[in-house]
Motif scaffolding. Structure first.
Motif, mmCIF file in Angstrom:
data_model
loop_
_atom_site.group_PDB
_atom_site.id
_atom_site.type_symbol
_atom_site.label_atom_id
_atom_site.label_comp_id
_atom_site.label_asym_id
_atom_site.label_seq_id
_atom_site.Cartn_x
_atom_site.Cartn_y
_atom_site.Cartn_z
ATOM 1 N N PRO A 132 18.916 -19.742 -5.542
ATOM 2 C CA PRO A 132 17.921 -20.455 -6.342
ATOM 3 C C PRO A 132 16.960 -19.480 -7.019
ATOM 4 O O PRO A 132 16.459 -18.543 -6.379
ATOM 5 C CB PRO A 132 17.195 -21.330 -5.316
ATOM 6 N N ALA A 133 16.714 -19.696 -8.307
ATOM 7 C CA ALA A 133 15.870 -18.765 -9.072
ATOM 8 C C ALA A 133 14.492 -18.596 -8.438
ATOM 9 O O ALA A 133 13.903 -17.504 -8.486
ATOM 10 C CB ALA A 133 15.740 -19.260 -10.510
ATOM 11 N N GLY A 134 13.976 -19.649 -7.831
ATOM 12 C CA GLY A 134 12.654 -19.569 -7.227
ATOM 13 C C GLY A 134 12.602 -18.766 -5.947
ATOM 14 O O GLY A 134 11.507 -18.472 -5.442
ATOM 15 N N ARG A 135 13.776 -18.378 -5.417
ATOM 16 C CA ARG A 135 13.822 -17.585 -4.183
ATOM 17 C C ARG A 135 14.366 -16.176 -4.438
ATOM 18 O O ARG A 135 14.722 -15.478 -3.491
ATOM 19 C CB ARG A 135 14.682 -18.291 -3.138
ATOM 20 N N ALA A 136 14.415 -15.785 -5.687
ATOM 21 C CA ALA A 136 14.954 -14.464 -6.034
ATOM 22 C C ALA A 136 13.981 -13.745 -6.941
ATOM 23 O O ALA A 136 13.333 -14.352 -7.794
ATOM 24 C CB ALA A 136 16.304 -14.617 -6.724
ATOM 25 N N GLU A 137 13.888 -12.422 -6.749
ATOM 26 C CA GLU A 137 13.026 -11.626 -7.610
ATOM 27 C C GLU A 137 13.632 -10.258 -7.839
ATOM 28 O O GLU A 137 14.489 -9.792 -7.077
ATOM 29 C CB GLU A 137 11.631 -11.493 -7.016
ATOM 30 N N ALA A 138 13.200 -9.636 -8.936
ATOM 31 C CA ALA A 138 13.706 -8.318 -9.307
ATOM 32 C C ALA A 138 12.890 -7.233 -8.627
ATOM 33 O O ALA A 138 11.662 -7.329 -8.511
ATOM 34 C CB ALA A 138 13.649 -8.145 -10.819
ATOM 35 N N SER A 139 13.580 -6.206 -8.192
ATOM 36 C CA SER A 139 12.893 -5.020 -7.688
ATOM 37 C C SER A 139 12.439 -4.164 -8.868
ATOM 38 O O SER A 139 12.808 -4.408 -10.022
ATOM 39 C CB SER A 139 13.822 -4.212 -6.792
ATOM 40 N N HIS A 140 11.635 -3.157 -8.573
ATOM 41 C CA HIS A 140 11.287 -2.165 -9.597
ATOM 42 C C HIS A 140 11.217 -0.795 -8.945
ATOM 43 O O HIS A 140 11.032 -0.681 -7.723
ATOM 44 C CB HIS A 140 9.986 -2.517 -10.316
ATOM 45 N N ASP A 141 11.395 0.218 -9.750
ATOM 46 C CA ASP A 141 11.406 1.583 -9.238
ATOM 47 C C ASP A 141 10.094 1.913 -8.542
ATOM 48 O O ASP A 141 9.013 1.620 -9.063
ATOM 49 C CB ASP A 141 11.659 2.558 -10.395
ATOM 50 N N GLU A 142 10.216 2.485 -7.362
ATOM 51 C CA GLU A 142 9.082 2.865 -6.504
ATOM 52 C C GLU A 142 8.330 1.659 -5.951
ATOM 53 O O GLU A 142 7.182 1.774 -5.529
ATOM 54 C CB GLU A 142 8.111 3.797 -7.249
ATOM 55 N N GLN A 143 8.980 0.523 -5.897
ATOM 56 C CA GLN A 143 8.401 -0.636 -5.231
ATOM 57 C C GLN A 143 8.341 -0.401 -3.729
ATOM 58 O O GLN A 143 9.233 0.198 -3.139
ATOM 59 C CB GLN A 143 9.247 -1.878 -5.517
ATOM 60 N N VAL A 144 7.286 -0.857 -3.099
ATOM 61 C CA VAL A 144 7.164 -0.820 -1.646
ATOM 62 C C VAL A 144 6.933 -2.246 -1.164
ATOM 63 O O VAL A 144 5.994 -2.913 -1.603
ATOM 64 C CB VAL A 144 6.013 0.093 -1.181
ATOM 65 N N LEU A 145 7.814 -2.724 -0.293
ATOM 66 C CA LEU A 145 7.592 -4.027 0.327
ATOM 67 C C LEU A 145 7.370 -3.809 1.817
ATOM 68 O O LEU A 145 7.788 -2.803 2.390
ATOM 69 C CB LEU A 145 8.742 -4.982 0.050
ATOM 70 N N MET A 146 6.717 -4.758 2.429
ATOM 71 C CA MET A 146 6.380 -4.653 3.834
ATOM 72 C C MET A 146 7.183 -5.645 4.656
ATOM 73 O O MET A 146 7.263 -6.827 4.308
ATOM 74 C CB MET A 146 4.884 -4.912 4.044
ATOM 75 N N LEU A 147 7.776 -5.166 5.731
ATOM 76 C CA LEU A 147 8.430 -6.024 6.709
ATOM 77 C C LEU A 147 7.601 -5.935 7.982
ATOM 78 O O LEU A 147 7.673 -4.944 8.714
ATOM 79 C CB LEU A 147 9.863 -5.568 6.961
ATOM 80 N N ALA A 148 6.750 -6.940 8.207
ATOM 81 C CA ALA A 148 5.840 -6.945 9.361
ATOM 82 C C ALA A 148 5.064 -5.629 9.449
ATOM 83 O O ALA A 148 4.912 -5.044 10.525
ATOM 84 C CB ALA A 148 6.607 -7.209 10.652
ATOM 85 N N GLY A 149 4.585 -5.139 8.300
ATOM 86 C CA GLY A 149 3.823 -3.901 8.243
ATOM 87 C C GLY A 149 4.655 -2.644 8.119
ATOM 88 O O GLY A 149 4.094 -1.546 7.989
ATOM 89 N N ARG A 150 5.958 -2.755 8.150
ATOM 90 C CA ARG A 150 6.852 -1.592 8.030
ATOM 91 C C ARG A 150 7.207 -1.400 6.555
ATOM 92 O O ARG A 150 7.834 -2.269 5.945
ATOM 93 C CB ARG A 150 8.117 -1.825 8.848
ATOM 94 N N PRO A 151 6.832 -0.265 5.958
ATOM 95 C CA PRO A 151 7.075 -0.103 4.526
ATOM 96 C C PRO A 151 8.528 0.242 4.218
ATOM 97 O O PRO A 151 9.142 1.091 4.870
ATOM 98 C CB PRO A 151 6.146 1.060 4.147
#
Length: 318
Positions: A132-151
């Motif tokens: 579903p388009a509403g549950r998908a997003e594009a990454s970008h170069d040098e993006q940092v996402l957090m998984l429970a505070g883990r980068p």
């Protein structure tokens, strides 16, 4: 622990997706403080294994926050849509060049259908499910996402495909490389030392971009690389650099072979045979007997790499 799950430490688990043969295609599950992310999924047929891995680790489906295909080739991302139907809290994070193919996988399906045919598509991949388009997003170069505070850091990694990103995990000092750092099969290890080869699978192999990408990966001083095909390799900065040099030397050899056969009337068969001969010679130098079993193991890679090199040869901008 289920026999298709390998605990790699640091909350990272490799899951053998069962695609084609044992220990050929991996999906990764990262767990941090009760939250989770999948990196690559394999095909639709892998989804029961991925959900079983969650259950084996005591995680509910809603613990998964991210599903991150390294790129949209079907052995890496074919199961994303079906998996996400079972993960109510997850979002898909996809390279911007691949995002539309996850939301509407028709072009992916038709392209693979033209190569493999309906029966093989169903056998190997199953019907592709859109995200579903509403549950998908594009990454970008040098993006940092957090998984429970883990980068987790994402960078653009062209060379194998233009819709490819890699994911850096500082905790384990390792990259999840998809196909950018090549292929290394545990069945071909010698005394615990890995051997590696590049992948030029159609249709976006770009050797110059690949060299730049590998140099960028090495800048992080990684201790290991987490390959989709197959598993963790490395163990030290020096070992990762050895593998990188081995892979890039072979890229140069593959390109030289392709250029030498550019106008040959039987180009594909000679290219395929030359690639396989080169891989087996390298494997023998590594200390492996590289007999008929190894030749059979590498025959598919020689075929796909030959196809990819021919696409590269014919590309006008080359």
């Amino acid at each position: 622990m289920l026999d298709f799950i390998e605990d790699l430490g640091h909350g990272i688990y490799a899951i053998d997706t069962g695609f084609q043969r044992p220990r050929f295609d991996a999906a990764y599950l990262m767990v941090e403080d009760g939250r989770a992310a999948f990196i690559d999924t394999g095909t639709n047929h892998a989804v029961p294994r991925l959900l079983a891995a969650l259950n084996a680790l005591g995680l509910a489906p809603d613990a998964v926050e991210w599903v991150i295909p390294t790129h949209v080739h079907l052995d890496h991302a074919g199961g994303v849509g079906l998996l996400m139907e079972a993960l109510p809290s997850a979002r898909a994070l996809v390279h911007p060049r691949g995002l539309r193919h996850m939301v509407d996988p028709k072009a992916l399906w038709l392209g693979a259908l033209a190569v493999y045919g309906e029966a093989e598509m169903q056998r190997s991949y199953g019907k592709l499910v859109p995200v579903p388009a509403g549950r998908a997003e594009a990454s970008h170069d040098e993006q940092v996402l957090m998984l429970a505070g883990r980068p987790l850091r994402l960078i653009d990694t062209p060379g194998h495909a233009r819709h490819h990103h890699a994911i850096w995990d500082e905790r384990s000092r390792s990259w999840f490389t998809g196909d950018t750092f090549g292929l290394s099969y545990r069945a071909l290890d010698v005394d615990g030392r890995a051997w590696i080869l590049p992948t030029s699978t159609p249709v976006q192999f770009e050797p110059d971009a690949l060299r730049t990408t590998v140099a960028r990966l090495l800048e992080a001083q990684p201790l290991a690389m987490q390959l989709t095909h197959y598993g963790r390799v490395g163990g030290s900065v020096e070992e990762v650099r050895r593998l990188a040099a081995l892979m890039l030397d072979q890229v140069d050899e593959m390109v030289a072979l392709a250029l030498s056969l550019r106008d040959a009337p039987d180009r594909h068969e000679r290219l395929k045979a030359g690639l396989l001969d080169g891989y087996l010679a390298r494997l023998r130098a590594h200390g492996h007997p590289a007999g008929a079993e190894a030749a059979d193991w590498l025959a598919l890679d020689a075929e796909l790499n030959a196809q990819g090199l021919e696409v590269w040869l014919e590309r006008p901008a080359r």
